[in-house]
Design a protein around this motif. Structure first.
Motif, PDB file in Angstrom:
ATOM      1  N   ASP A  13       0.866  -1.171   0.000  1.00  0.00           N
ATOM      2  CA  ASP A  13       0.000   0.000   0.000  1.00  0.00           C
ATOM      3  C   ASP A  13       0.905   1.223   0.000  1.00  0.00           C
ATOM      4  O   ASP A  13       1.714   1.409   0.911  1.00  0.00           O
ATOM      5  N   LEU A  14       0.783   2.065  -1.026  1.00  0.00           N
ATOM      6  CA  LEU A  14       1.667   3.227  -1.163  1.00  0.00           C
ATOM      7  C   LEU A  14       1.568   4.153   0.044  1.00  0.00           C
ATOM      8  O   LEU A  14       2.558   4.802   0.423  1.00  0.00           O
ATOM      9  N   GLU A  18       4.595   6.156   2.090  1.00  0.00           N
ATOM     10  CA  GLU A  18       4.732   7.563   1.714  1.00  0.00           C
ATOM     11  C   GLU A  18       5.779   8.322   2.527  1.00  0.00           C
ATOM     12  O   GLU A  18       6.613   9.043   1.938  1.00  0.00           O
ATOM     13  N   GLU A 444       1.797   2.082  -7.938  1.00  0.00           N
ATOM     14  CA  GLU A 444       1.787   3.403  -8.542  1.00  0.00           C
ATOM     15  C   GLU A 444       0.798   4.286  -7.801  1.00  0.00           C
ATOM     16  O   GLU A 444      -0.251   3.830  -7.349  1.00  0.00           O
ATOM     17  N   GLY A 445       1.131   5.557  -7.667  1.00  0.00           N
ATOM     18  CA  GLY A 445       0.265   6.488  -6.952  1.00  0.00           C
ATOM     19  C   GLY A 445       0.730   7.909  -7.156  1.00  0.00           C
ATOM     20  O   GLY A 445       1.591   8.191  -7.997  1.00  0.00           O
ATOM     21  N   ASP A 446       0.169   8.797  -6.352  1.00  0.00           N
ATOM     22  CA  ASP A 446       0.454  10.222  -6.502  1.00  0.00           C
ATOM     23  C   ASP A 446       0.773  10.803  -5.127  1.00  0.00           C
ATOM     24  O   ASP A 446      -0.070  10.792  -4.227  1.00  0.00           O
TER      25      ASP A 446
END
Length: 454
Positions: A13-14, A18, A444-446
């Protein structure tokens, strides 16, 4: 997300990662200047190594601890990660999971070492001692003096029986030296339940001795530090060596310890050594042994060797590094005894391998990305056991079907954390030996846009 059977979905889980991913160089100035930032490392339940300059914020420390707890709970020994964060915040995180075919490269953010055959060892750990038919005890070896001294120091000692000593010889497959037989005949009894007597025996001998049933030959494989360190190590036996250059020998009989290192009677000495001399195997060393006394009599009487020569000697000719402040050319490293060659041209021109082609003992080549002028010249190194190259160099060999089949292990090196192509290339190498592939999870994420630089 691309998930190749991740063993621990709880860390896929990004959001969990983080705070760690924000550990970009110089607190985000790469992204703020319009360049993608990268962060990489490895985390295990008991530690971590992250490529990051400066102190770690508390949020990142807490995130690392949370990941460590999840790894421990899931029984996963470590996860290697590499992430790229674009200036607009779009982020790709690659998680690489443990594989039975990958040996961790401790202290490194690299993927690790691809082990191409279970139980494989580099040449130094396979070397057997040379025969020493003419080896004799040192003039100082005096079994009668040794026995007298031990009985004076330990008048009440109970030794091992002749049957117990004979059983130890049968188990070890060697005939013990006369001095070692004396030591155990006088003081080799079982002191497991008598701590006070055991302390007196150890003081009288000069080290903590093992029971006769615990005498052991030094096994080379048990000293192997792994391919990450072992592939680039070497040792030799010069003509004037007291101790043979080995990782282990059935004639190195471990009989005592100083609490960490092992003392052994050497029944397979070097060209200038003595049969039955005493050597020390350091717990931080994986090759060689250090001579400490010419005989067990000398050892017990405290007559230790003052001269303790460097067991390796000069790096050349067995190990050589070319580039970045080391040797200037491959030609300068070329020698029939060369075993390990490391290349790093930095910003200079790449190197050709022609000067070392066909060398009979060259078993290891490590080359940083861009250091080889022509990767296909690797084919001229006919004795390679270990090869470490960059992604592009491996790509050339793979596409040409030119990966050396003599390899026992391999590594994909990276510069500037150029991580994303590593796993696919590593899996192609593993496939050539039908080894288990590496599982990788891509997230992938932001993370949001970076702040503009001040």
């Amino acid at each position: 997300m691309v998930d190749q059977s991740a063993p621990l979905p709880s860390v896929c889980d990004l959001a969990i990662w983080e705070p760690v991913l924000r550990l970009t160089p110089e607190d985000g100035t790469e992204r703020g200047a319009g360049r993608s930032a990268r962060v990489a490392g490895r985390i295990s339940p008991s530690g971590y190594s992250i490529a990051h300059r400066g102190s770690m914020p508390s949020t990142a420390r807490i995130a690392v601890q949370d990941i460590q707890r999840e790894l421990a709970r899931g029984g996963v020994r470590e996860v290697v990660f590499r992430a790229e964060v674009r200036p607009d915040g779009l982020t790709t995180l690659g998680l690489v999971w443990p594989s039975p075919a990958v040996e961790p490269a401790y202290g490194s953010v690299n993927l690790g070492v691809l082990v191409l055959a279970d139980g494989s060892l580099p040449a130094p750990w396979l070397r057997r001692p040379d025969p020493v038919p003419g080896a004799v005890p040192a003039p100082s070896a005096d079994p009668e003096l040794l026995e007298r001294t031990l009985r004076e120091r330990l008048p009440d000692a109970v030794g091992a029986t002749e049957e117990e000593i004979a059983a130890a010889e049968a188990r070890l497959g060697v005939t013990l030296s006369d001095e070692l037989r004396v030591l155990y005949r006088v003081a080799g009894g079982d002191w497991a339940d008598d701590v006070e007597t055991a302390i007196r025996v150890d003081k009288a001998v000069g080290c903590e001795i093992f029971g006769v049933e615990h005498l052991f030959g030094i096994d080379a494989a048990s000293r192997f530090p792994g391919w990450d360190l072992g592939a680039t190590d070497a040792i030799r036996t010069p003509p004037d060596a007291v101790v043979q250059g080995l990782a282990g020998s059935p004639g190195w009989i471990g009989f005592g310890t100083n609490g960490g290192d092992v003392f052994a009677v050497d029944l397979t000495p070097g060209p200038r050594g003595h049969f039955g001399q005493i050597v020390l195997l350091g717990h931080t060393e994986s090759l060689g042994a250090e001579p400490v006394a010419d005989s067990l009599t000398d050892f017990v009487l405290g007559r230790l060797r003052e001269e303790r020569p460097d067991r390796r000697g000069a790096e050349l000719p067995a190990v050589a590094g070319v580039g970045t402040g080391r040797l200037a050319s491959v030609q300068a490293a070329a020698h029939p005894a060369l075993e390990v060659l490391s290349l790093d041209g930095g910003d200079g021109p790449p190197f050709h391998l022609a000067p070392v082609a066909g060398l009979p003992r060259l078993r290891t080549l490590t080359a940083m990305p861009g250091a080889l002028a022509d990767p296909l010249e690797v084919a001229g190194l006919t004795a390679l056991e270990f090869l470490a190259l960059g992604v592009q160099e491996w790509r050339v060999l793979l596409d040409a079907g030119a990966v050396p089949r003599t390899l026992k292990a391999a590594a994909v090196t990276v510069r500037h954390q150029d991580h994303l192509p590593v796993v696919p290339v590593a899996n192609e190498i593993l496939a050539l030996w039908d080894r288990p592939r590496i599982a990788q999870t891509l997230l992938e994420g932001d993370l949001g846009p970076a702040a503009a630089p001040a």
